[in-house]
Write an enzyme that holds these catalytic residues in place. Structure first.
Site, PDB file in Angstrom:
ATOM      1  N   GLY A  10      23.067 -70.526 -10.199  1.00 34.81           N
ATOM      2  CA  GLY A  10      22.517 -69.165 -10.218  1.00 34.81           C
ATOM      3  C   GLY A  10      20.997 -69.172 -10.229  1.00 34.81           C
ATOM      4  O   GLY A  10      20.342 -70.227 -10.137  1.00 34.81           O
ATOM      5  N   ILE A  12      18.501 -68.339 -12.565  1.00 38.18           N
ATOM      6  CA  ILE A  12      17.747 -69.029 -13.622  1.00 38.18           C
ATOM      7  C   ILE A  12      18.248 -70.474 -13.771  1.00 38.18           C
ATOM      8  O   ILE A  12      17.462 -71.405 -13.978  1.00 38.18           O
ATOM      9  CB  ILE A  12      17.856 -68.269 -14.961  1.00 38.18           C
ATOM     10  CG1 ILE A  12      17.447 -66.790 -14.771  1.00 38.18           C
ATOM     11  CG2 ILE A  12      16.967 -68.911 -16.022  1.00 38.18           C
ATOM     12  CD1 ILE A  12      17.792 -65.884 -15.940  1.00 38.18           C
ATOM     13  N   PHE A  80      24.473 -70.688 -18.946  1.00 39.94           N
ATOM     14  CA  PHE A  80      24.045 -69.527 -18.155  1.00 39.94           C
ATOM     15  C   PHE A  80      25.219 -68.715 -17.615  1.00 39.94           C
ATOM     16  O   PHE A  80      25.034 -67.542 -17.273  1.00 39.94           O
ATOM     17  CB  PHE A  80      23.251 -69.977 -16.917  1.00 39.94           C
ATOM     18  CG  PHE A  80      21.930 -70.631 -17.195  1.00 39.94           C
ATOM     19  CD1 PHE A  80      20.831 -69.873 -17.562  1.00 39.94           C
ATOM     20  CD2 PHE A  80      21.782 -72.000 -17.075  1.00 39.94           C
ATOM     21  CE1 PHE A  80      19.605 -70.469 -17.796  1.00 39.94           C
ATOM     22  CE2 PHE A  80      20.547 -72.609 -17.305  1.00 39.94           C
ATOM     23  CZ  PHE A  80      19.463 -71.843 -17.662  1.00 39.94           C
ATOM     24  N   SER A 124      19.610 -62.098 -24.127  1.00 39.40           N
ATOM     25  CA  SER A 124      18.801 -61.114 -23.397  1.00 39.40           C
ATOM     26  C   SER A 124      18.072 -60.202 -24.368  1.00 39.40           C
ATOM     27  O   SER A 124      18.579 -59.884 -25.452  1.00 39.40           O
ATOM     28  CB  SER A 124      19.750 -60.281 -22.530  1.00 39.40           C
ATOM     29  OG  SER A 124      19.082 -59.159 -22.004  1.00 39.40           O
ATOM     30  N   ALA A 125      16.918 -59.733 -23.927  1.00 42.11           N
ATOM     31  CA  ALA A 125      16.170 -58.741 -24.698  1.00 42.11           C
ATOM     32  C   ALA A 125      16.985 -57.478 -24.912  1.00 42.11           C
ATOM     33  O   ALA A 125      16.697 -56.687 -25.813  1.00 42.11           O
ATOM     34  CB  ALA A 125      14.881 -58.394 -23.965  1.00 42.11           C
ATOM     35  N   TYR A 148      27.730 -55.043 -20.787  1.00 43.21           N
ATOM     36  CA  TYR A 148      27.036 -56.318 -20.520  1.00 43.21           C
ATOM     37  C   TYR A 148      26.208 -56.739 -21.741  1.00 43.21           C
ATOM     38  O   TYR A 148      26.317 -57.865 -22.223  1.00 43.21           O
ATOM     39  CB  TYR A 148      26.111 -56.200 -19.294  1.00 43.21           C
ATOM     40  CG  TYR A 148      25.108 -57.327 -19.250  1.00 43.21           C
ATOM     41  CD1 TYR A 148      25.504 -58.609 -18.903  1.00 43.21           C
ATOM     42  CD2 TYR A 148      23.772 -57.125 -19.629  1.00 43.21           C
ATOM     43  CE1 TYR A 148      24.601 -59.667 -18.918  1.00 43.21           C
ATOM     44  CE2 TYR A 148      22.864 -58.170 -19.641  1.00 43.21           C
ATOM     45  CZ  TYR A 148      23.279 -59.440 -19.287  1.00 43.21           C
ATOM     46  OH  TYR A 148      22.386 -60.473 -19.318  1.00 43.21           O
ATOM     47  N   LYS A 152      26.380 -60.059 -24.707  1.00 40.04           N
ATOM     48  CA  LYS A 152      25.318 -60.952 -25.195  1.00 40.04           C
ATOM     49  C   LYS A 152      25.248 -60.901 -26.724  1.00 40.04           C
ATOM     50  O   LYS A 152      25.128 -61.925 -27.394  1.00 40.04           O
ATOM     51  CB  LYS A 152      23.961 -60.561 -24.590  1.00 40.04           C
ATOM     52  CG  LYS A 152      23.867 -60.793 -23.097  1.00 40.04           C
ATOM     53  CD  LYS A 152      23.994 -62.261 -22.756  1.00 40.04           C
ATOM     54  CE  LYS A 152      24.106 -62.530 -21.278  1.00 40.04           C
ATOM     55  NZ  LYS A 152      24.488 -63.899 -20.933  1.00 40.04           N
ATOM     56  N   TYR A 176      15.900 -63.597 -23.049  1.00 42.30           N
ATOM     57  CA  TYR A 176      14.988 -63.455 -21.913  1.00 42.30           C
ATOM     58  C   TYR A 176      14.564 -62.010 -21.761  1.00 42.30           C
ATOM     59  O   TYR A 176      15.358 -61.093 -21.908  1.00 42.30           O
ATOM     60  CB  TYR A 176      15.653 -63.823 -20.581  1.00 42.30           C
ATOM     61  CG  TYR A 176      16.459 -65.082 -20.522  1.00 42.30           C
ATOM     62  CD1 TYR A 176      16.224 -66.174 -21.356  1.00 42.30           C
ATOM     63  CD2 TYR A 176      17.477 -65.192 -19.580  1.00 42.30           C
ATOM     64  CE1 TYR A 176      16.979 -67.330 -21.246  1.00 42.30           C
ATOM     65  CE2 TYR A 176      18.233 -66.339 -19.466  1.00 42.30           C
ATOM     66  CZ  TYR A 176      17.991 -67.400 -20.308  1.00 42.30           C
ATOM     67  OH  TYR A 176      18.753 -68.530 -20.194  1.00 42.30           O
ATOM     68  N   ASN A 198      18.203 -54.909  -9.621  1.00 44.16           N
ATOM     69  CA  ASN A 198      16.940 -55.154 -10.323  1.00 44.16           C
ATOM     70  C   ASN A 198      15.741 -54.868  -9.424  1.00 44.16           C
ATOM     71  O   ASN A 198      15.820 -54.926  -8.206  1.00 44.16           O
ATOM     72  CB  ASN A 198      16.888 -56.598 -10.830  1.00 44.16           C
ATOM     73  CG  ASN A 198      17.953 -56.869 -11.875  1.00 44.16           C
ATOM     74  OD1 ASN A 198      18.900 -57.589 -11.612  1.00 44.16           O
ATOM     75  ND2 ASN A 198      17.821 -56.263 -13.038  1.00 44.16           N
ATOM     76  N   ARG A 230       7.899 -53.049 -18.647  1.00 42.42           N
ATOM     77  CA  ARG A 230       8.729 -54.208 -18.963  1.00 42.42           C
ATOM     78  C   ARG A 230       7.865 -55.449 -19.087  1.00 42.42           C
ATOM     79  O   ARG A 230       6.742 -55.500 -18.583  1.00 42.42           O
ATOM     80  CB  ARG A 230       9.764 -54.465 -17.842  1.00 42.42           C
ATOM     81  CG  ARG A 230      10.798 -53.364 -17.662  1.00 42.42           C
ATOM     82  CD  ARG A 230      11.798 -53.340 -18.804  1.00 42.42           C
ATOM     83  NE  ARG A 230      12.812 -52.300 -18.636  1.00 42.42           N
ATOM     84  CZ  ARG A 230      12.687 -51.039 -19.063  1.00 42.42           C
ATOM     85  NH1 ARG A 230      11.582 -50.637 -19.667  1.00 42.42           N
ATOM     86  NH2 ARG A 230      13.678 -50.179 -18.896  1.00 42.42           N
ATOM     87  N   GLY A 293      20.199 -44.861 -19.188  1.00 42.06           N
ATOM     88  CA  GLY A 293      20.198 -46.071 -20.013  1.00 42.06           C
ATOM     89  C   GLY A 293      18.871 -46.817 -20.055  1.00 42.06           C
ATOM     90  O   GLY A 293      18.691 -47.729 -20.866  1.00 42.06           O
TER      91      GLY A 293
END
Ligand code: NAD
Ligand code: WQD
Length: 336
Positions: A10, A12, A80, A124-125, A148, A152, A176, A198, A230, A293
Site C-alpha cells: 500500500g 505508506i 498497515f 490515526s489522528a 473507520y 483504529k 498519523y 482524499n 490539516r 464529519g
C-alpha cells in the site's frame, strides 16, 4: 532482523519497505492486494536494489499467516493492512469491523503463538475526535464519528489489553496525521482505486486532466481563509518514523502512542497554491459546501515522537507537492 510488513504494497507500507530495506532489515510483506498491485513491490526492489519476500495473503487467513511465521523468523511486525475510506466505512461498517478488527485479532493471535510480541500499529489522528488543538497523546481518545475511526480506536484498546495481560509485549501506536507526497524517484506514490476521497490525490488527478474539477469542501470555516486546516506530512518522513518505532519496539517492552505529524497546520487553499507552484499549472477548483464529519482544524503536537523516538519531520509542503506531481506525471494512469 526480519520485519513482517502487513499491507506492505500500500501507499505508506511501500514507502516504509524502502526505508527498512535501505536500513538493512530483511523484509517480508503480506498483502491481499485489495487496494494495491503487486508491481508496487517490484518498484520497491528497483528503488532499493534489494529484494523482499512477498506473500499474497489476507491477514484474516490464520493458516496463511501461520505459514508465513513458520517459514520466517519474524522479529517484529509493522501492521498497515486495513481499509481506510471514511465514507465507505459508514456505508459498510461490518466490512470495516471484519477486515480491520478481526484481521488484527487474527494477526495478534498468530504473533502470540509464534512468540513475536513486538508491533508497530498504524493508528490515526482520527482517534482524537473533537479535542482541542494541537492534539497531544495524553488526551482522551475514542470520540470518533465514523466506523473507520472506531476501528483504529478499538485496535488501540485491544493492544492495550494485550499488553496489560502480558508485559512482554512491545507496542508502538503511531497516530498519523495527513500523509501526502511520494518517493522522489516517482516510482511509488499514492494511487487510490476509483475517484479519490482524499485531497492530494484528487488535486493531482485534476492537474493531470483525469478529473475535471476539485471541489473545496467548505469556505466558511472559522479559519484564516475559511477552508479546513490539516497537518500534512510527507510520506517519506512518515516512513522514517516507522524505522524509529521499530528500533524502539525491538529494544524494550511497553505500549506508547506517538503523534506523527509536522505540527504545522495548512489550509486547503495553502495546499492548492503550493501544488500550483510545484506543477506550474492553474488548478480548476470551486468552493463548495462542507463535507459531513469534517473538523475545521487539527494538527499534531509531535514533541513526544521528537524526544522519545528521536524522529522529526524534515519536508515541507513544497516538497510534498513536488513529489506528488513527479509521481503523477510519471504514472498518469497509476501503477499497473
Ligand atoms: P493503503 O490502502 O494504500 O494500504 C493498505 C494495504 O493493506 C493495501 O495494500 C491493501 O491491499 C492491504 N490490505 C487491506 N486489507 C487487508 C487484509 N485483510 N489482508 C491483507 N492486506 C490487506 O493505505 P495506506 O494509506 O497505506 O494506509 C496504511 C495504514 O495506515 C492503514 O491501516 C490506514 O488506516 C492507516 N492510516 C492511513 C492514513 C492515510 O491518510 N493514508 C492516515 C492514518 C492512518
Ligand atoms: C483533507 C482536507 C477536506 C477532498 C482523512 C481521514 C483521516 C486520515 C486522513 C486515515 C479536508 C478537504 C478533501 C476534496 C476537499 N485517514 N478536501 N476536497 O479528512 O483530513 O482525513 O484522511 O486515518 O482519518 O478522515 O483528509 O484528504 O480527505 O481531506 O476540500 O475533494 O481537504 O475537507 O479539509 P481528512 P482528506
Amino acid at each position: 532482523m526480519t520485519i513482517l510488513v502487513t499491507g506492505g504494497a500500500g501507499y505508506i507500507g511501500s514507502h516504509t519497505c524502502v526505508e527498512l530495506l535501505n536500513a538493512g532489515y530483511d523484509v517480508v510483506v503480506v498483502d491481499n492486494y485489495y487496494n494495491s498491485v503487486p508491481e508496487v513491490l517490484n518498484r520497491v526492489e528497483t528503488i532499493t536494489g534489494k529484494s523482499l519476500k512477498k506473500y499474497e495473503c489476507d491477514i484474516r487467513n490464520r493458516e496463511g499467516l501461520e505459514k508465513i511465521f513458520a517459514e520466517n523468523k519474524i522479529d517484529a511486525v509493522i501492521h498497515f493492512a486495513g481499509l481506510k475510506a471514511v465514507g465507505e466505512s459508514s456505508r459498510l461498517p461490518l466490512l470495516y469491523y471484519e477486515n480491520n478488527i478481526s484481521g488484527s485479532v487474527v494477526l495478534f493471535e498468530v504473533m502470540e503463538k509464534f512468540s513475536c510480541k513486538k508491533i508497530v500499529f498504524s493508528s490515526s489522528a482520527t482517534v482524537y475526535g473533537n479535542n482541542p488543538i494541537p492534539y497531544q497523546e495524553t488526551m482522551t481518545t475514542g470520540d470518533v464519528s465514523n466506523p473507520y475511526g472506531r476501528t483504529k480506536h478499538f485496535i488501540e484498546q485491544i493492544l492495550g489489553d494485550v499488553y496489560t495481560a502480558d508485559n512482554e509485549w512491545s507496542i508502538s501506536l503511531l497516530r498519523y496525521f495527513n500523509p501526502i507526497g511520494a518517493h522522489e524517484s516517482g516510482l511509488i506514490g499514492e494511487d487510490p482505486n476509483g475517484i479519490p476521497n482524499n485531497l492530494m490525490p484528487y488535486i493531482a488527478r485534476v492537474a493531470i486532466g483525469r478529473l475535471p474539477q476539485l471541489t473545496v469542501f467548505g469556505g466558511d470555516y472559522d479559519t484564516k481563509d475559511g477552508t479546513c486546516i490539516r497537518d500534512y506530512i510527507h510520506v517519506v518522513d512518515l516512513a522514517k518514523a516507522h524505522l524509529c518505532a521499530v528500533d524502539k519496539v525491538l529494544n524494550g517492552t511497553g505500549i506508547e502512542a506517538y503523534n506523527i505529524g509536522n505540527g504545522v497546520g495548512y489550509s486547503v487553499l495553502d495546499i492548492i497554491h503550493a501544488f500550483e507552484k510545484a506543477s506550474g499549472k492553474k488548478l480548476n477548483y470551486v468552493i463548495g459546501g462542507r463535507r459531513a464529519g469534517d473538523l475545521p482544524a487539527f494538527y499534531a503536537d509531535a514533541t513526544k515522537a521528537n524526544t522519545e523516538l528521536g524522529w522529526k519531520a524534515e519536508y515541507g509542503i513544497d516538497k510534498m507537492c513536488e513529489d506528488t506531481w513527479n509521481f503523477q506525471t510519471k504514472n498518469p494512469e497509476g501503477i499497473k
